[in-house]
Design a protein around this motif. Structure first.
Motif, PDB file in Angstrom:
ATOM      1  N   ILE A  95       0.856  -1.189   0.000  1.00  0.00           N
ATOM      2  CA  ILE A  95       0.000   0.000   0.000  1.00  0.00           C
ATOM      3  C   ILE A  95       0.892   1.239   0.000  1.00  0.00           C
ATOM      4  N   ILE A  96       0.680   2.136  -0.944  1.00  0.00           N
ATOM      5  CA  ILE A  96       1.498   3.346  -1.054  1.00  0.00           C
ATOM      6  C   ILE A  96       0.640   4.549  -0.696  1.00  0.00           C
ATOM      7  N   ILE A  97       1.131   5.349   0.254  1.00  0.00           N
ATOM      8  CA  ILE A  97       0.437   6.584   0.656  1.00  0.00           C
ATOM      9  C   ILE A  97       1.337   7.768   0.312  1.00  0.00           C
ATOM     10  N   PRO A  98       1.028   8.510  -0.746  1.00  0.00           N
ATOM     11  CA  PRO A  98       1.812   9.708  -1.070  1.00  0.00           C
ATOM     12  C   PRO A  98       1.465  10.846  -0.104  1.00  0.00           C
ATOM     13  N   PHE A  99       2.474  11.404   0.522  1.00  0.00           N
ATOM     14  CA  PHE A  99       2.319  12.530   1.446  1.00  0.00           C
ATOM     15  C   PHE A  99       2.939  13.739   0.749  1.00  0.00           C
ATOM     16  N   ARG A 100       2.087  14.560   0.110  1.00  0.00           N
ATOM     17  CA  ARG A 100       2.568  15.627  -0.764  1.00  0.00           C
ATOM     18  C   ARG A 100       2.899  16.877   0.052  1.00  0.00           C
ATOM     19  N   ILE A 101       4.179  17.252   0.053  1.00  0.00           N
ATOM     20  CA  ILE A 101       4.620  18.424   0.807  1.00  0.00           C
ATOM     21  C   ILE A 101       4.917  19.611  -0.108  1.00  0.00           C
ATOM     22  N   GLU A 102       4.777  19.395  -1.419  1.00  0.00           N
ATOM     23  CA  GLU A 102       5.042  20.464  -2.379  1.00  0.00           C
ATOM     24  C   GLU A 102       4.049  20.318  -3.523  1.00  0.00           C
ATOM     25  N   ASP A 103       3.485  21.446  -3.965  1.00  0.00           N
ATOM     26  CA  ASP A 103       2.448  21.418  -4.988  1.00  0.00           C
ATOM     27  C   ASP A 103       3.095  21.356  -6.372  1.00  0.00           C
ATOM     28  N   VAL A 104       3.498  20.149  -6.763  1.00  0.00           N
ATOM     29  CA  VAL A 104       4.096  19.931  -8.076  1.00  0.00           C
ATOM     30  C   VAL A 104       3.399  18.745  -8.727  1.00  0.00           C
ATOM     31  N   PRO A 105       3.183  18.789 -10.032  1.00  0.00           N
ATOM     32  CA  PRO A 105       2.557  17.644 -10.716  1.00  0.00           C
ATOM     33  C   PRO A 105       3.540  16.483 -10.792  1.00  0.00           C
ATOM     34  N   ALA A 122      -0.001  18.051   2.186  1.00  0.00           N
ATOM     35  CA  ALA A 122       0.589  18.758   3.327  1.00  0.00           C
ATOM     36  C   ALA A 122       1.286  20.015   2.821  1.00  0.00           C
ATOM     37  N   VAL A 123       0.674  20.641   1.832  1.00  0.00           N
ATOM     38  CA  VAL A 123       1.289  21.817   1.216  1.00  0.00           C
ATOM     39  C   VAL A 123       1.126  23.049   2.095  1.00  0.00           C
TER      40      VAL A 123
END
Length: 373
Positions: A95-105, A122-123
């Motif tokens: 199971i992969i949970i992406p934790f996005r800390i930067e708003d990039v595609p 988490a931006v």
């Protein structure tokens, strides 16, 4: 391997943390929060055994875990190491949970690997609030995975209504209030069992003894609470000076931080972004905590900036709010500073004072205390 044997295995973990080197402070903070909630993590380079090759250790770390938490940023987006880790995780059905800390595609390769609806954004600040949500999400997944009748895999999670595509998804399973823990029962010391409980003696003793017995009962309870408090480190000989000087952060000499009775994690510690030294003046510093005695060791591993800095400070903020300091010798490679930490999550900082008058923090990380069950 059975679930019971996995818990007894010191190498067992639930979560593999994938990140780019530039995002290590946030990865360390996520790891500390998860392990504070008794969720064992695997994170490089901390968990690479001495003598084992880096690729082999990475593969085993992914293989032995259940969940992969990806710290997603522009750096992770273009990291070949992160891409290889995710490819291996997908192949193993993790199971992969992406934790996005930067708003990039995400890049096309990254989008293919993590094309799942359960992103956690988490931006926007504060970061700590987003990390708390991540911890709760991982807890929900692991707890559901441990139920025999409710198997959970990567495919079922993608279809689960518990995750949404909103910027701050809140799994419904987490909205259920956590039941309050039962109050601790204080057992009287041997020989005091015959004393009545407050409010119950009136049915046993004559009225003329009520007042005296009430005073005796209150005194006994107060003594017992004081003894328990002293054993837990809640009271020490310095408490009077702490009242008169509330900003005094010097711990009492009576606090034994190696004892399991010492108070820990009474404050919430967070890290801040570090500063990079100019090219050809870099210094390489590492910090670690001994899991047997909670000693924190900060080591200088050299670098082109040896001898070019004016001064430095090593600051250890313990999990009980107390602070202690030391200093490295940047003229001597492999010089060390050893400070007593706690059995909780401590924060260590290394600040460098330059001849220009500028001060830069080159290390700021959380050091959890790992216990093995």
């Amino acid at each position: 391997m059975s679930d019971e044997s996995s818990r007894k295995n010191p190498g067992h973990h639930d979560v593999f943390i994938s990140y780019a080197q530039h995002d290590k402070p946030i990865a360390d903070a996520v790891c500390a929060k998860l392990e504070f909630r008794n969720i064992r993590c695997w994170i490089a380079p901390r968990d690479i055994p001495p003598g084992k090759s880096f690729p082999e250790a990475i593969i085993e770390g992914i293989e032995e875990g259940k969940v992969v938490v990806l710290i997603f940023s522009s750096f992770a987006n273009k990291s070949s190491h992160v891409t290889r880790e995710l490819t291996n995780a997908v192949n193993k059905g993790r199971i992969i949970i992406p934790f996005r800390i930067e708003d990039v595609p995400p890049s096309k390769s990254m989008e293919y690997l993590i094309s799942v609806p359960h992103w956690l954004d988490a931006v926007s600040p504060p970061m700590e609030q987003h990390i708390d949500l991540l911890v709760k999400t991982v807890e929900a997944i692991i707890n559901q995975d441990r139920k025999p009748a409710a198997g959970l895999n990567a495919a079922s999670l993608r279809e689960s209504p518990q995750m949404t595509e909103s910027s701050t998804p809140v799994p419904p399973i987490l909205s259920t209030p956590v039941p309050a823990s039962e109050p601790e029962t204080i057992h009287p010391e041997p020989g005091l069992e015959h004393l009545p409980k407050p409010g119950s003696y009136s049915t046993v003793f004559p009225a003329r003894h009520k007042k005296g017995l009430a005073v005796a009962a209150i005194t006994v309870v107060a003594v017992i609470l004081l003894v328990i408090g002293m054993q837990m480190g809640m009271f020490n000989l310095g408490f009077i000076s702490n009242i008169s000087n509330p900003n005094n952060l010097t711990p009492s000499a009576s606090v034994n931080y190696r004892s399991s009775d010492a108070a820990v994690n009474t404050v919430v510690l967070t890290v801040e972004p570090t500063q990079t030294l100019a090219k050809d003046t870099e210094l390489y510093v590492d910090a670690r905590k001994d899991d047997s005695n909670a000693m924190v060791t900060v080591q200088f591993n050299g670098g082109p900036g040896m001898g070019l800095e004016k001064d430095n400070r090593v600051i250890l903020t313990r999990s009980d709010g107390t602070v202690t300091e030391g200093k490295l010798n940047f003229n001597q490679q492999l010089s060390e500073v050893t400070l007593q930490g706690t059995r909780g999550t401590d924060r260590v900082q290394v600040q460098v004072m330059l001849y220009s008058g500028e001060t830069k923090t080159i290390v700021d990380k959380l050091l959890p205390y790992r216990t093995y069950h």
